[in-house]
Design an enzyme around this catalytic site. Structure first.
Site, mmCIF file in Angstrom:
data_model
loop_
_atom_site.group_PDB
_atom_site.id
_atom_site.type_symbol
_atom_site.label_atom_id
_atom_site.label_comp_id
_atom_site.label_asym_id
_atom_site.label_seq_id
_atom_site.Cartn_x
_atom_site.Cartn_y
_atom_site.Cartn_z
ATOM 1 N N SER A 144 0.838 -1.126 -0.114
ATOM 2 C CA SER A 144 -0.084 0.086 0.067
ATOM 3 C C SER A 144 0.859 1.302 -0.166
ATOM 4 C CB SER A 144 -0.862 0.009 1.276
ATOM 5 O OG SER A 144 -1.526 1.322 1.520
ATOM 6 N N TYR A 157 -2.336 -1.325 10.594
ATOM 7 C CA TYR A 157 -2.381 -1.231 9.132
ATOM 8 C C TYR A 157 -0.892 -0.924 8.616
ATOM 9 C CZ TYR A 157 -3.875 -1.286 4.117
ATOM 10 O OH TYR A 157 -4.027 -1.562 2.800
#
Length: 262
Positions: A144, A157
């Site tokens: 990401s 995350y």
């Protein structure tokens, strides 16, 4: 939500993966589903791994060459066993919770790190012996922009994605003498249920209405003011499995709409 940007199959680069076996985690929806369909369309036999049996069944019904594998990645031994014999490994499965650190549940932090970092390690560990034996393998870790940048309220995350970047680079260094590449794909916000489910949490965390989250939080730092489509991420994954990317390893292929250009 922002309008969709069409990405037709006609835009996909030719890729022949006949005779290859690919394993894709989180394959029942979103990016994983798009990756499974793209690799299967290129001739690969795809082990589609997810804990959602209904989603996997729908994928297998719609897509030739897909073998559904119902598996919870917190079962680390089963994850490692599932990767044995695969030529291509796409670590995609993920989950998200948006909370300040002082309010972040420790059990959720542990689960996020298990699914998004420890499970990829075990999957890579299970896949490498076959890849090394045949002298060819492709590991693609769906990271990401949060593998390269941090955002507030996403401690688990961000930590998991930063760790995945390091794991990917280590696998690249170890795999290079054996014909195995390892890379990350780093999208910004993708039009997936995972992103859509964040909107309420983001609104609460930042103290703004839900309708302002996309423009003021999610896309604030992106030069391109839209969500990326799952099929666009899948095309980047496919590229990393192609002969054209054979010299690309230990890299992070950024698809963030200009976010990290700031």
């Amino acid at each position: 939500m922002t309008p969709r940007t069409p990405f037709a199959a006609a835009h996909a680069a030719p890729l022949d993966l006949g005779g290859r076996t690919a394993l894709v985690t989180g394959a029942a929806g979103g990016i994983g589903r798009a990756c499974a369909q793209r690799l299967a369309a290129s001739g690969a036999k795809v082990r589609a791994v997810d804990r959602d049996p209904e989603g996997l069944a729908a994928l297998a019904e719609e897509t030739d060459g897909v073998e559904p594998v119902v598996l919870d990645l917190t079962d680390l031994d089963a994850a490692e066993a599932a990767a044995a014999g695969c030529d291509i490994l796409v670590n995609n499965a993920g989950l998200q919770l948006v909370r300040p650190i002082e309010q972040f549940p420790p059990d959720v932090f542990h689960t996020v790190l298990t699914v998004m970092l420890e499970a990829p390690f075990r999957l890579v560990r299970g896949a490498l012996p076959h890849m090394y034996e045949q002298g060819w393998g492709r590991i693609v870790n769906v990271s990401s922009v949060h593998g390269l940048r941090a955002s507030a309220f996403k401690s688990a995350y961000v930590a998991a994605k930063h760790g995945l970047e390091g794991l990917s680079k280590t696998a690249a260094l170890e795999g290079a003498p054996h014909g195995v590449t390892s890379n990350c794909v780093n999208p910004g916000y993708v039009r997936t249920p995972l992103v859509e489910r964040q909107i309420a949490d983001q609104a609460a965390a930042h103290g703004i209405p839900e309708e302002r989250v996309l423009s003021e939080i999610m896309l604030q730092d992106s030069a391109l003011k839209r969500l990326i489509e799952p099929a666009e991420v899948a095309e980047a994954v496919a590229y990393l499995c192609s002969p054209a990317a054979s010299f690309m390893t230990g890299a992070s292929l950024v698809l963030d709409g200009g976010w990290t250009a700031h």
